[in-house]
Design a protein around this motif. Structure first.
Motif: not given
Length: 286
Positions: A17-23
């Motif tokens: 769920l935290d992958l959008p943070v990476v972008e």
């Protein structure tokens, strides 16, 4: 705190769920000429509760790998490091934030939940206790609007204004500096003060289109409402008391209710915000 020249943008990864943070963190790292450091904490209690200890560890490795791939897809050429730490997430991120340029985390589902959010939520605790600015990323991508910064005239808010000018320049976006005042205050005088403060920080970013807006009302309500059409909202952790473990009501309200990504600015000193490998600013939007 003086920001080290090689300080990284640190990302706290809890799950997919935290992958959008990476972008978004990768874009910030590239824009400021900083490396990206992906960090996931490994919880042995979860591991021992599984059928085999190897499964949670394997999932952690896969999460770091996916995150690194996404970062490289977002910003080819970006220096990316992944790390798995056998520790609790919150104290680890607080400790690592002392030497980070920026810390980025997810919002734990706060935006749009319509529910009371516990003060123990990781993003809230980090906003109060981190040693560097904190970027809280929403699960839904923001619109291509202006960069918003709330200014109340305090030294802390001027640091937020300084950071916002840099962010707007790197994003090629318009900067909206907003001051909310009491109903008996002279808006013309406050507008002049805000314009002068903004001019102090736009010297090396003169091409950034800016707008100063002074509004009467409740600061939290006005900022939340204005942030709905922005790509990023910035605010100082606490205007009148920047001490650790203190988070102002306006910053809390933005974290809980703004649909835009929020940067809570703290831990800055008079050091350059941009590293030697910074990406040139984008063409300015009209």
């Amino acid at each position: 705190m003086a920001v080290p020249a090689d300080a990284a943008v640190l990302v706290g990864l809890g799950s997919d769920l935290d992958l959008p943070v990476v972008e978004q963190a990768a874009q910030e790292a590239a824009g400021h000429g900083r490396p990206l450091h992906l960090l996931h904490t490994f919880d042995w209690r979860v591991a021992f509760a599984a059928d085999t200890v190897a499964v949670p560890r394997d999932q952690a490795e896969k999460l770091i790998t996916r995150a690194a791939q996404l970062a490289h897809q977002t910003e080819p050429g970006l220096t990316v490091r992944g790390e798995i730490v056998e520790s609790a997430m919150l104290p680890t991120l607080i400790r690592r934030s002392e030497t980070a340029f920026l810390l980025a985390v997810g919002d734990s589902g706060m935006a749009g939940s319509g529910q009371c959010v516990p003060a123990e939520t990781t993003a809230v605790q980090l906003a109060a206790r981190a040693g560097c600015p904190l970027l809280v990323v929403r699960r839904e991508p923001p619109p291509p609007g202006p960069v918003l910064v709330g200014v109340d005239g305090s030294p802390s808010s001027h640091l937020a204004l300084r950071w916002a000018v840099e962010c707007a320049s790197r994003r090629g976006a318009r900067l909206l500096a907003l001051r909310v005042v009491e109903y008996d205050e002279d808006t013309d005088a406050v507008t002049k003060q805000l314009s002068e403060a903004l001019a102090q920080h736009t010297g090396r970013h003169g091409a950034v289109p800016t707008e100063c807006r002074v509004v009467r009302g409740d600061p939290a309500e006005v900022l939340i409402d204005t942030s709905r059409g922005t790509q990023l909202a910035l605010v100082a952790a606490r205007g009148d008391e920047p001490g650790r473990a203190m988070l102002g009501a306006v910053a809390q309200s933005l974290l809980y209710h703004s649909p835009a990504p929020v940067v809570v600015v703290r831990g800055l000193a008079d050091a350059p915000l941009t590293g030697p490998g910074a990406r040139p600013a984008r063409d300015q939007r009209p």
